[in-house]
Every structure is written in C-alpha cells, then in structure tokens.
Scaffold this active site. Structure first.
Site, PDB file in Angstrom:
ATOM      1  N   SER A  69       0.783  -1.067  -0.065  1.00 45.00           N
ATOM      2  CA  SER A  69      -0.060  -0.078   0.015  1.00 45.00           C
ATOM      3  C   SER A  69       0.684   1.179  -0.066  1.00 45.00           C
ATOM      4  O   SER A  69       1.841   1.449  -0.939  1.00 45.00           O
ATOM      5  CB  SER A  69      -1.050   0.005   1.138  1.00 45.00           C
ATOM      6  N   TRP A  70       0.938   2.029   0.939  1.00 46.42           N
ATOM      7  CA  TRP A  70       1.803   3.269   1.043  1.00 46.42           C
ATOM      8  C   TRP A  70       3.259   2.898   1.196  1.00 46.42           C
ATOM      9  O   TRP A  70       4.164   3.502   0.632  1.00 46.42           O
ATOM     10  CB  TRP A  70       1.405   4.138   2.121  1.00 46.42           C
ATOM     11  N   HIS A 102      -7.427  -5.761  -0.455  1.00 41.13           N
ATOM     12  CA  HIS A 102      -6.157  -4.940  -0.510  1.00 41.13           C
ATOM     13  C   HIS A 102      -5.111  -5.353   0.793  1.00 41.13           C
ATOM     14  O   HIS A 102      -4.016  -5.323   0.587  1.00 41.13           O
ATOM     15  CB  HIS A 102      -6.626  -3.507  -0.194  1.00 41.13           C
TER      16      HIS A 102
END
Length: 321
Positions: free
Chosen positions: A110-111, A291
């Site tokens: 993700s980030w 996710h």
C-alpha cells in the site's frame, strides 16, 4: 497454500533519533547474517506489528522493521512536523547506515509500496530487489477514488458513516474537510473524524468482512487519519505521476508485484501501470483478495515471493529455501 512463518521476537531493538523532533523505533529479527530486508509499512500512519516479521524465512533473512515518523512506537505520536515522503526516504537511508547494511530488499505494501519506490528511485544502488503489494501510486485520481467518489458507490452503507462528521456544505472536498478537523483544536471533533476515516478504510480493506482488521484501524485511528490526510492534501510530496515517470532509474532491479483482483482501496490499474513501466517485474494478481496483506491469497503470494527472492539472491537450490 503458503502461510505465515511462526511468530518470532526481535534480536535487537533500536531507538534512532533522526532530527530534533522525531525518534524512530526499529527492530531486527531472523538471522543476523541473513539477507537484509526492510519491511515498509502502509498508511502512511499505520506502523508495524508482530505480523510484519512473518512473511520471511527467519533462517535466511535479516528482517528489519521500523515505525515511520508519528506511527506506532515512534515518537511523538501522530506528529505532522517534518513529516514528508522525503523525510521518510532519508530516515530509511539513515537506518541502513546505522545498521551497517550495504544493500537490502524492500518489502512494502500500500503506502509502503509508494515509499519503497520513492526510496529505490533515490538510492537504487542500495537496493537488491523489491517485493510490493497493493500498489498505491498516490496520484490525485487514486485519492479521489477512495476518499471523494468511486469506492463510495460500492459501499454506500459504509460511506454514510464516513461522511457523518462532515457537514453537507463541506462535502465537495472531503480530504480538506477531514484535514480541518484532524488538525483542529477540538479534540472531540478530531477523534470523531479520525475514527470515521479509519473505520472507512478498515471496513473496505478485505474482500470478506474482517472485524479484527477494523479493530486494528480503530486502535491506530489518530495516527492513520492525521498522517494520511496530511500527506494527501500535499499530493504525497510527489510531482505529477513521479513514480511511473522515474521507473527508468530502477528498471534493472528485479521485482514482484502482488495485487488483489478486488482491491477497492488501491484498484488494480495501479499495479498494471507499474508493471507496464517495469519490464523486470513479475505481476501476480490474486483472484480472491482485496487490499489487505492478511488475506490468505495475498499471504501465499508474498511468502512465495520472499522465498523465491532469497533463493535468487543467495543462489540457493530449491530445497534450501
């Protein structure tokens, strides 16, 4: 399917002062003489936990985890001061130097994938390879999709709770409206906005509902919401389309990209575009996943990737990793 390695404890912990304000929590586990790997957590604002170490064979890897500025066990908590993408890139390099590591593998989701790409493009000579999950290119369209309009149409019931702290007249720019409350002096409004923001993210993270994931986001609501919002109102301190534009700098590095088919937080086109710009990468699309790194199909793909990367970089035969 591959599963996580058993829980292990760190063999070393470090408190690293990186400026006059911030002190980072860093730990090491696995084999002190193993292949160095840096776990780059998501958010921004989330932090690491015991799960972070379990994607790697501890016999083969020297596993480094750290909590980014304002996150987890780093201090001061939820601080926005001197907290930019490039501060974090500099922190990662500071950690590498402090630990005496020449080169390492980057493992980010993700980030964490955003930050890993930014670091690698700045310090390509210090990176063996990248293993990335849930690709987040952090462009305005990605922010708008998840925090303004897009994912809202898939989860109108959850979206209603996300909108609740924001008056109707401020909903034309929700990130700015949340930022106003998350950085304001009204602590009740601040925590209400933080919980609404974090709950929206936690509820949409997995393909199947997972109350434990939502609870973890509730526990970290203030740092996740404040720091994410701070980054997003500042375009993550990136130039337009910077990460794709600069892929030529790391085109030679091997990489594995793992992405859930039904990821609504950072949709699959992020991973697809990155893969197209990175000929030396392998894209693995996990059919029954969203996710979260904790989903079984994502775990399977990531553990297989770390094992394969260790074999490749350590030149081991198949049955030794």
């Amino acid at each position: 399917m591959e599963t996580l390695y058993p829980e292990i404890k760190p063999f070393a912990r470090h408190e690293l002062a990186v400026d006059d304000t911030h002190q980072l929590y860093v730990d090491e586990s696995g084999s002190p003489d193993g292949l160095p790997v840096l776990f780059v957590h998501g958010g921004p604002g989330a932090g690491c936990d015991s799960l972070s170490r379990r994607f790697f064979d501890p016999r083969l890897y020297r596993i480094v985890t750290f909590d980014q500025r304002g996150c987890g066990r780093s201090t001061p908590h939820a601080s926005l001061e001197n907290n930019t993408t490039w501060d974090l890139v500099a922190d990662m390099e500071r950690i590498r130097e402090h630990l005496g590591i020449d080169k390492w593998v980057l493992f980010g989701g993700s980030w964490g994938s955003t930050l890993s790409l930014a670091y690698a493009q700045t310090h390509a000579e210090r990176v063996h390879a990248l293993i990335l999950r849930g690709i987040f290119l952090c462009r305005p369209q990605e922010i708008s999709w998840f925090y303004q309009e897009g994912a809202s149409r898939l989860f109108p019931d959850y979206w209603q709770d996300y909108l609740a702290p924001i008056p109707q007249e401020e909903r034309g720019d929700l990130v700015q409206a949340f930022y106003k409350r998350l950085t304001g002096s009204d602590q009740i409004a601040q925590m209400g906005a933080a919980k609404a923001w974090a709950c929206w993210e936690g509820r949409t993270l997995t393909l199947r509902p997972n109350p434990q994931t939502v609870e973890r986001f509730h526990e970290r609501a203030l740092s996740i919401a404040r720091i994410e919002c701070h980054y997003f109102v500042n375009d993550a301190y990136l130039e337009p389309n910077q990460l794709l534009r600069d892929m030529l700098k790391i085109a030679h590095l091997p990489g594995v990209i793992v992405h859930g088919r039904y990821d609504v937080v950072t949709p699959l086109d992020n991973a697809w575009e990155l893969h197209q710009a990175w000929p030396n990468s392998e894209l693995q699309i996990v059919r029954e996943a969203g996710h979260a790194a904790s989903e079984p199909g994502i775990i399977d793909a990531l553990v297989r990737a770390t094992n394969a990367m260790a074999r490749r970089l350590l030149d081991l035969p198949l049955d030794e990793a």
